[in-house]
Scaffold this motif. Structure first.
Motif, PDB file in Angstrom:
ATOM      1  N   LEU A 165      94.509  58.971  19.686  1.00 19.70           N
ATOM      2  CA  LEU A 165      95.073  59.901  18.715  1.00 19.70           C
ATOM      3  C   LEU A 165      96.244  60.662  19.324  1.00 19.70           C
ATOM      4  CD1 LEU A 165      94.652  60.955  15.837  1.00 19.70           C
ATOM      5  CD2 LEU A 165      93.020  62.612  16.766  1.00 19.70           C
ATOM      6  N   GLY A 166      96.104  61.059  20.590  1.00 22.43           N
ATOM      7  CA  GLY A 166      97.193  61.748  21.267  1.00 22.43           C
ATOM      8  C   GLY A 166      98.439  60.903  21.370  1.00 22.43           C
ATOM      9  N   GLU A 167      98.242  59.607  21.636  1.00 27.86           N
ATOM     10  CA  GLU A 167      99.398  58.707  21.704  1.00 27.86           C
ATOM     11  C   GLU A 167     100.005  58.521  20.322  1.00 27.86           C
ATOM     12  OE1 GLU A 167     100.453  54.510  23.827  1.00 27.86           O
ATOM     13  OE2 GLU A 167      98.641  54.553  22.613  1.00 27.86           O
ATOM     14  N   ARG A 168      99.169  58.317  19.317  1.00 28.21           N
ATOM     15  CA  ARG A 168      99.651  58.047  17.959  1.00 28.21           C
ATOM     16  C   ARG A 168     100.413  59.242  17.395  1.00 28.21           C
ATOM     17  NH1 ARG A 168      97.286  54.369  14.628  1.00 28.21           N
ATOM     18  NH2 ARG A 168      97.181  53.193  16.583  1.00 28.21           N
ATOM     19  N   GLU A 169      99.904  60.441  17.639  1.00 25.51           N
ATOM     20  CA  GLU A 169     100.518  61.643  17.073  1.00 25.51           C
ATOM     21  C   GLU A 169     101.453  62.355  18.054  1.00 25.51           C
ATOM     22  OE1 GLU A 169      97.434  64.117  15.439  1.00 25.51           O
ATOM     23  OE2 GLU A 169      97.065  62.720  13.785  1.00 25.51           O
ATOM     24  N   ASN A 170     101.601  61.760  19.236  1.00 22.13           N
ATOM     25  CA  ASN A 170     102.460  62.341  20.274  1.00 22.13           C
ATOM     26  C   ASN A 170     102.070  63.794  20.541  1.00 22.13           C
ATOM     27  OD1 ASN A 170     104.508  62.186  22.201  1.00 22.13           O
ATOM     28  ND2 ASN A 170     106.062  62.976  20.798  1.00 22.13           N
ATOM     29  N   GLU A 171     100.763  64.000  20.718  1.00 21.42           N
ATOM     30  CA  GLU A 171     100.216  65.339  20.870  1.00 21.42           C
ATOM     31  C   GLU A 171      99.495  65.438  22.212  1.00 21.42           C
ATOM     32  OE1 GLU A 171      99.369  68.722  21.159  1.00 21.42           O
ATOM     33  OE2 GLU A 171     100.242  68.459  19.150  1.00 21.42           O
ATOM     34  N   VAL A 172     100.071  66.228  23.135  1.00 22.36           N
ATOM     35  CA  VAL A 172      99.507  66.281  24.493  1.00 22.36           C
ATOM     36  C   VAL A 172      98.149  66.974  24.529  1.00 22.36           C
ATOM     37  CG1 VAL A 172     101.762  66.161  25.614  1.00 22.36           C
ATOM     38  CG2 VAL A 172     100.776  68.403  25.068  1.00 22.36           C
ATOM     39  N   ASN A 173      97.862  67.844  23.562  1.00 20.25           N
ATOM     40  CA  ASN A 173      96.565  68.526  23.584  1.00 20.25           C
ATOM     41  C   ASN A 173      95.406  67.561  23.358  1.00 20.25           C
ATOM     42  OD1 ASN A 173      97.546  71.092  24.159  1.00 20.25           O
ATOM     43  ND2 ASN A 173      97.967  71.536  22.000  1.00 20.25           N
ATOM     44  N   TRP A 174      95.612  66.548  22.486  1.00 15.06           N
ATOM     45  CA  TRP A 174      94.587  65.511  22.324  1.00 15.06           C
ATOM     46  C   TRP A 174      94.373  64.780  23.649  1.00 15.06           C
ATOM     47  CZ3 TRP A 174      91.941  66.524  18.345  1.00 15.06           C
ATOM     48  CH2 TRP A 174      92.460  66.720  17.061  1.00 15.06           C
ATOM     49  N   LEU A 175      95.454  64.469  24.342  1.00  7.16           N
ATOM     50  CA  LEU A 175      95.345  63.752  25.614  1.00  7.16           C
ATOM     51  C   LEU A 175      94.623  64.597  26.661  1.00  7.16           C
ATOM     52  CD1 LEU A 175      98.927  62.202  25.713  1.00  7.16           C
ATOM     53  CD2 LEU A 175      96.785  60.997  25.244  1.00  7.16           C
ATOM     54  N   ARG A 176      94.918  65.878  26.697  1.00 14.17           N
ATOM     55  CA  ARG A 176      94.225  66.753  27.658  1.00 14.17           C
ATOM     56  C   ARG A 176      92.738  66.844  27.333  1.00 14.17           C
ATOM     57  NH1 ARG A 176      99.238  70.317  27.189  1.00 14.17           N
ATOM     58  NH2 ARG A 176     100.462  69.756  29.040  1.00 14.17           N
ATOM     59  N   GLU A 177      92.407  66.901  26.036  1.00 12.37           N
ATOM     60  CA  GLU A 177      90.988  66.898  25.642  1.00 12.37           C
ATOM     61  C   GLU A 177      90.312  65.594  26.064  1.00 12.37           C
ATOM     62  OE1 GLU A 177      89.409  68.310  21.880  1.00 12.37           O
ATOM     63  OE2 GLU A 177      91.402  69.066  21.367  1.00 12.37           O
ATOM     64  N   ALA A 178      91.032  64.484  25.926  1.00 14.89           N
ATOM     65  CA  ALA A 178      90.480  63.185  26.323  1.00 14.89           C
ATOM     66  C   ALA A 178      90.172  63.161  27.820  1.00 14.89           C
ATOM     67  CB  ALA A 178      91.455  62.065  25.967  1.00 14.89           C
ATOM     68  N   ILE A 179      91.089  63.659  28.628  1.00 11.23           N
ATOM     69  CA  ILE A 179      90.898  63.671  30.087  1.00 11.23           C
ATOM     70  C   ILE A 179      89.681  64.505  30.452  1.00 11.23           C
ATOM     71  CG2 ILE A 179      91.926  64.493  32.254  1.00 11.23           C
ATOM     72  CD1 ILE A 179      94.681  63.620  30.991  1.00 11.23           C
ATOM     73  N   ILE A 180      89.515  65.649  29.799  1.00 16.59           N
ATOM     74  CA  ILE A 180      88.334  66.488  30.045  1.00 16.59           C
ATOM     75  C   ILE A 180      87.062  65.729  29.682  1.00 16.59           C
ATOM     76  CG2 ILE A 180      87.114  68.561  29.265  1.00 16.59           C
ATOM     77  CD1 ILE A 180      89.930  69.856  28.936  1.00 16.59           C
ATOM     78  N   ALA A 181      87.070  65.051  28.514  1.00 19.71           N
ATOM     79  CA  ALA A 181      85.886  64.308  28.064  1.00 19.71           C
ATOM     80  C   ALA A 181      85.511  63.218  29.064  1.00 19.71           C
ATOM     81  CB  ALA A 181      86.138  63.706  26.680  1.00 19.71           C
ATOM     82  N   TYR A 182      86.498  62.456  29.550  1.00 14.95           N
ATOM     83  CA  TYR A 182      86.210  61.397  30.520  1.00 14.95           C
ATOM     84  C   TYR A 182      85.647  61.970  31.819  1.00 14.95           C
ATOM     85  CZ  TYR A 182      88.982  58.111  27.692  1.00 14.95           C
ATOM     86  OH  TYR A 182      89.458  57.308  26.699  1.00 14.95           O
ATOM     87  N   ARG A 183      86.248  63.045  32.297  1.00 14.81           N
ATOM     88  CA  ARG A 183      85.793  63.603  33.577  1.00 14.81           C
ATOM     89  C   ARG A 183      84.384  64.178  33.458  1.00 14.81           C
ATOM     90  NH1 ARG A 183      91.814  65.664  35.340  1.00 14.81           N
ATOM     91  NH2 ARG A 183      92.278  63.809  36.600  1.00 14.81           N
ATOM     92  N   GLU A 184      84.063  64.747  32.304  1.00 13.55           N
ATOM     93  CA  GLU A 184      82.689  65.203  32.082  1.00 13.55           C
ATOM     94  C   GLU A 184      81.725  64.013  32.036  1.00 13.55           C
ATOM     95  OE1 GLU A 184      81.206  68.445  31.748  1.00 13.55           O
ATOM     96  OE2 GLU A 184      83.055  68.707  32.885  1.00 13.55           O
ATOM     97  N   ALA A 185      82.122  62.947  31.332  1.00  6.11           N
ATOM     98  CA  ALA A 185      81.264  61.760  31.242  1.00  6.11           C
ATOM     99  C   ALA A 185      80.999  61.156  32.618  1.00  6.11           C
ATOM    100  CB  ALA A 185      81.900  60.721  30.320  1.00  6.11           C
ATOM    101  N   LEU A 186      82.012  61.128  33.464  1.00  7.46           N
ATOM    102  CA  LEU A 186      81.861  60.537  34.800  1.00  7.46           C
ATOM    103  C   LEU A 186      80.831  61.266  35.654  1.00  7.46           C
ATOM    104  CD1 LEU A 186      85.559  59.617  35.633  1.00  7.46           C
ATOM    105  CD2 LEU A 186      83.642  58.010  35.521  1.00  7.46           C
ATOM    106  N   LYS A 187      80.574  62.525  35.361  1.00 11.23           N
ATOM    107  CA  LYS A 187      79.563  63.275  36.117  1.00 11.23           C
ATOM    108  C   LYS A 187      78.162  62.730  35.893  1.00 11.23           C
ATOM    109  CE  LYS A 187      82.240  67.588  35.998  1.00 11.23           C
ATOM    110  NZ  LYS A 187      82.310  68.979  35.452  1.00 11.23           N
ATOM    111  N   GLU A 188      77.970  62.033  34.767  1.00 12.11           N
ATOM    112  CA  GLU A 188      76.650  61.477  34.449  1.00 12.11           C
ATOM    113  C   GLU A 188      76.574  59.968  34.697  1.00 12.11           C
ATOM    114  OE1 GLU A 188      74.334  63.499  33.911  1.00 12.11           O
ATOM    115  OE2 GLU A 188      75.516  65.303  33.523  1.00 12.11           O
TER     116      GLU A 188
END
Length: 338
Positions: A181-204
């Motif tokens: 979605l961040g790429e499609r809408e050219n919105e960096v906040n979506w991309l930052r949210e994605a990075i947070i989600a991945y890093r949280e997932a990696l903890k488990e």
């Protein structure tokens, strides 16, 4: 071999459990046959096996009707959705994926949050996966936004303190949809949210116990970082993305997970091209072409037509950039013939 034997056994059972004599046993056997065919189709990369799985599930639904056996009907609709998704991922277009979404939505008619909260959450996640896949292939962002909402619904029951692994998988899938979605809408906040989600997932996801899952999330984290890097000054995000891809390739090897390995090679090549565009010399472009060629070998062998077309287009662009950097611009016919 076990799956082949299971398929033969289920087909043998269908000669005993006929539809006219034992309709519900016949439907159960068709459902089980569909599961074995789907698993073998995924393992072999065989669209024909997946088609056969879809046929088996649809046969089962002729007797598994919602007014008669609602839970069995919902389970089979869910399984049909999974087979259609596996088939749709290997085909161009979105027709099969849209059929899969329809099957999951049918299942949710019975698998409500009140009646079966964890089955509801699982089906929401799978529906989100299909919506995200459709969104990747279609213009606009409607399906990607629907996928984000669907994953967030699932997280109401897949809570971290209750089901850590299901929570982590859903966070990872949410990251995928946010990244796209961040790429499609050219919105960096979506991309930052994605990075947070991945890093949280990696903890488990412990690397030692779940190397392929860990590798896939590393790959997807690399994608989000690369997309953010395209919008940042400097090369820090792109270099971080390449480290993620290379870490992913250590665990997600060609022997262990060929399609996953090929997708990561394709993504690594994309990051190399972006770095190459801002650097001198040809090293990054040459490495990108090699990675695309490696990925194409797997996609072609797996009959993954959508990925073959995508990777072929990417590789042709890399060849053109390499030729331009070397001072030779090939005619279009030369690039197409590579």
């Amino acid at each position: 071999e076990n799956l082949v034997a299971a398929i033969a056994a289920y087909r043998g059972a269908l000669e005993v459990y006929t539809r006219s004599r034992s309709p519900l046993e016949w439907a159960m056997t068709q459902n089980n046959l569909g599961a074995a065919l789907r698993n073998l189709g995924i393992h072999q990369g065989s669209p024909a096996r997946l088609e056969a799985a879809v046929t088996a599930y649809r046969e089962a639904l002729k007797e598994y009707r919602p007014e008669r056996v609602p839970l069995d009907w919902a389970m089979t609709q869910h399984n049909l959705g999974a087979a259609l998704r596996s088939l749709g991922e290997r085909e161009p277009g979105t027709a099969r994926l849209e059929e899969a979404a329809a099957a999951y939505r049918q299942a949710l008619r019975v698998r409500t949050r009140q009646r079966a909260p964890l089955d509801w959450a699982m089906t929401q996640v799978n529906l989100g996966n299909v919506l995200a896949a459709i969104g990747e292939r279609q213009a606009g962002s409607r399906h990607l936004r629907e996928a984000v909402l669907t994953y967030r619904e699932a997280l109401k029951e897949y809570r971290r303190e209750r089901s850590r692994l299901d929570w982590a998988r859903t966070m990872s899938n949410l990251g995928n949809a946010l990244s796209s979605l961040g790429e499609r809408e050219n919105e960096v906040n979506w991309l930052r949210e994605a990075i947070i989600a991945y890093r949280e997932a990696l903890k488990e996801y412990p690397r030692e116990r779940m190397p392929l899952d860990w590798a896939m999330i590393q790959n997807n984290l690399g994608n989000a970082l690369a997309r953010l890097g395209e919008r940042d000054n400097g090369t820090g995000r792109l270099e971080e993305a390449m480290r993620c891809y290379r870490d992913a390739l250590v665990e997600g090897t060609r022997e262990r997970a060929p399609m996953q390995w090929a997708m990561t090679q394709n993504n690594l090549a994309g990051a190399l091209i972006r770095l190459g565009e801002g650097a001198a010399g040809t090293a990054e472009f040459e490495a990108a072409v090699a990675s695309y060629n490696d990925a194409l070998g797997v996609f072609v062998a797996s009959s993954a037509i959508y990925y073959v077309e995508l990777c072929w287009e990417n590789r042709d662009r890399a060849i053109a950039l390499l030729a331009e950097r070397r001072g030779f611009v090939p005619p279009p016919s030369f690039v197409a013939a590579q």
